[in-house]
Motif scaffolding. Structure first.
Motif, mmCIF file in Angstrom:
data_model
loop_
_atom_site.group_PDB
_atom_site.id
_atom_site.type_symbol
_atom_site.label_atom_id
_atom_site.label_comp_id
_atom_site.label_asym_id
_atom_site.label_seq_id
_atom_site.Cartn_x
_atom_site.Cartn_y
_atom_site.Cartn_z
ATOM 1 N N HIS A 36 -17.504 -42.861 55.044
ATOM 2 C CA HIS A 36 -16.404 -43.374 55.854
ATOM 3 C C HIS A 36 -15.639 -44.487 55.141
ATOM 4 O O HIS A 36 -14.402 -44.560 55.219
ATOM 5 N N LYS A 37 -16.349 -45.357 54.430
ATOM 6 C CA LYS A 37 -15.662 -46.433 53.711
ATOM 7 C C LYS A 37 -14.774 -45.866 52.611
ATOM 8 O O LYS A 37 -13.663 -46.363 52.375
ATOM 9 N N GLN A 38 -15.282 -44.814 51.948
ATOM 10 C CA GLN A 38 -14.470 -44.217 50.881
ATOM 11 C C GLN A 38 -13.272 -43.458 51.444
ATOM 12 O O GLN A 38 -12.237 -43.363 50.785
ATOM 13 N N ILE A 39 -13.403 -42.910 52.654
ATOM 14 C CA ILE A 39 -12.248 -42.260 53.275
ATOM 15 C C ILE A 39 -11.110 -43.262 53.422
ATOM 16 O O ILE A 39 -9.947 -42.979 53.100
ATOM 17 N N ILE A 40 -11.435 -44.461 53.893
ATOM 18 C CA ILE A 40 -10.412 -45.502 54.069
ATOM 19 C C ILE A 40 -9.842 -45.920 52.722
ATOM 20 O O ILE A 40 -8.630 -46.119 52.567
ATOM 21 N N THR A 41 -10.718 -46.039 51.712
ATOM 22 C CA THR A 41 -10.248 -46.403 50.366
ATOM 23 C C THR A 41 -9.306 -45.338 49.813
ATOM 24 O O THR A 41 -8.266 -45.657 49.215
ATOM 25 N N LYS A 42 -9.658 -44.066 50.019
ATOM 26 C CA LYS A 42 -8.813 -42.973 49.521
ATOM 27 C C LYS A 42 -7.476 -42.944 50.257
ATOM 28 O O LYS A 42 -6.429 -42.667 49.641
ATOM 29 N N LEU A 43 -7.489 -43.204 51.570
ATOM 30 C CA LEU A 43 -6.235 -43.260 52.314
ATOM 31 C C LEU A 43 -5.344 -44.385 51.782
ATOM 32 O O LEU A 43 -4.126 -44.227 51.659
ATOM 33 N N ASP A 44 -5.966 -45.509 51.463
ATOM 34 C CA ASP A 44 -5.220 -46.634 50.893
ATOM 35 C C ASP A 44 -4.629 -46.245 49.536
ATOM 36 O O ASP A 44 -3.475 -46.577 49.225
#
Length: 488
Positions: free
Chosen positions: A127-135
């Protein structure tokens, strides 16, 4: 939905995005296990399907459309990613893949393709990487905070009959059954291409293949191995699991070339990738070399003849023919036509822009089955009337023969593709110049004759000049089909 309901949902969406908070009540999913095959007492034989509330779907769809619009405006998504995007599908991917392979084979190169399989790709995303990828994709500010809150504290419970399990918190993976889940996945894997230097990469969501070609198959394998190693490192950092057992290697070459692969592609694990002795002392498994591989429902063989896939289509048509023979005197003609278009025609048309460029004799198998099916669909009177004229049977049913369908699909796809169209230019106004004929390219072998660059200009040149001038994006389907039906 009435006006008050629509207003309430619009206010909910605006308030939710502005505050970056998504109600926990909309994050609860109900999982219904659907039996796939095998023993019913084995939970691995069930597919979990998550049901979410209708309000949640409406909110997600609104947010999803805004993000997709931003992605389209700035060309964020990798151009060879064909999954979950409007106007792009598996047929488009397969046609582009087919053209690239045919171009390489026309230049007498060896083509090496690696079909990569990921284990539970959508369920293992951090989940943290999903947010990083969206950023990384440009999603910032309140919308990014909203996306982070959307993934936080998600729960589901399993329902069997009328019994519910205790709620379980979801700690990884996209939200199954959601509208945003596919978009999150596309954002997550969007930077995969940055780690691939030598190969062409084609993706439909998680269905990925790497393609490389060279006159020396060993050089092609070395380039593929280098990119596969980088991809394995990326997968480890991203939390995706490569399934080396289901990942397959296909060596495509002309049947007249006798040289085979002397090297194999190795699926190095994480420790091996970071070891200096990888090339001399490695016990990692090698990827299986196959003669035929199914990719996105198409059976690709090592000589690129599409023979196996055509046999698959013919078997499906034979099954349909057996059923229509039983039903032909029990249901009316319109119902039989509906069944044909929804069942038989769907098998023929899927991937036809790719496999339809094979030998005419292979397509004749499908054509013969088309005729047999149509003769069992039409009434006895029509069958007797057009007994010696199969083309009239096709016209009566408003169906194109498979050979003509290939032309129709290629023209529909490439008629407005300016990269394939170069008008003939001469100082003297010859007949070809005055009629605005297109330049046609040559080919080194049968594979070159199957490329879009070889076929499409010839098809366009054969169209009546009046039809060519009047075609546009709105009428091309109708006018082309009418033209081909009239010329049968």
């Amino acid at each position: 939905m009435n006006t008050e309901g629509a207003t309430a949902i619009a206010n909910l969406i605006n308030a939710s995005v502005e505050t970056g908070i998504y109600p926990d009540e909309l994050k609860i999913g109900c999982v219904r296990p659907i039996h796939k095959k095998g023993r019913r007492d084995d939970f691995l034989n069930y597919r979990p399907v998550t049901l979410l509330s209708s309000i949640d779907k409406i909110v997600e769809k609104y947010v999803c459309e805004q993000i997709y619009e931003f992605y389209d405006m700035h060309d964020v998504i990798y151009q060879n990613q064909y999954g979950f995007q409007a106007g792009k599908g598996t047929n488009d991917l397969l046609m582009k893949l087919t053209d690239e392979i045919n171009e390489y084979l026309n230049n007498k190169k060896h083509v090496v393709v690696l079909f990569i399989d990921f284990s539970r790709a959508f369920d293992t995303l951090d989940h943290k990487q999903i947010i990083t990828k969206l950023d990384d994709c440009g999603i910032r500010g309140p919308l990014l905070r909203w996306c982070a809150n959307y993934l936080k504290n998600r729960k589901f419970s399993v329902r069997i009959n009328d019994t519910y399990s205790d709620p379980v918190t979801v700690t990884e993976g996209t939200a199954q059954g959601s509208v945003l889940g596919p978009l999150h996945f596309l954002s997550y894997v969007n930077d995969m291409r940055l780690y691939i230097d030598h190969c062409s990469c084609y993706q439909f969501a998680d269905d990925t293949c790497l393609l490389v070609a060279d006159e020396d198959p060993d050089i092609a394998c070395d380039m593929l191995q280098s990119d596969f190693n980088m991809l394995a490192k990326w997968c480890h950092d991203a939390g995706l699991v490569l399934n080396s057992i289901k990942t397959k290697l296909l060596h495509i070459k002309s049947p007249y070339i006798k040289r085979t692969l002397s090297k194999r592609i190795i699926a190095h694990n994480h420790d091996c990738l970071h070891s200096s002795c990888r090339n001399t002392n490695c016990s990692c498994p090698s990827i299986e070399l196959v003669n035929t591989q199914t990719y996105l429902g198409m059976q690709i063989d090592n000589k690129f003849t599409w023979h196996n896939h055509i046999e698959y289509v013919c078997n499906k048509l034979r099954q349909f023919l057996a059923n229509i023979i039983i039903l032909k005197n029990r249901i009316p003609f319109p119902v039989k036509m509906m069944l044909y278009n929804s069942l038989a025609e769907s098998y023929i048309q899927y991937g036809l822009g790719s496999y339809g460029r094979t030998f005419v004799t292979y397509l004749n198998k499908i054509y013969n089955l088309q005729i047999r099916i149509i003769k069992n669909i039409v009434t006895d009177k029509i069958r007797r009337q057009f007994h010696d004229d199969d083309s009239m049977l096709f016209k009566h049913c408003n169906i194109l023969p498979v050979h003509t369908q290939v032309k129709y699909l290629l023209l529909k796809k490439h008629f407005f593709n300016e990269d394939l169209q170069f008008e003939i230019k001469h100082p003297v106004c010859t007949r070809a110049v005055s009629s605005r004929k297109l330049q046609t390219s040559g080919a080194n072998n049968m594979y070159g004759e199957r490329t879009a660059g070889y076929i499409v200009p010839r098809l366009i040149n054969n169209l009546p000049s009046e039809l060519r001038v009047n075609l546009n994006t709105k009428n091309i389907k109708q006018k082309l089909k009418m033209y081909f039906l009239e010329t049968l």
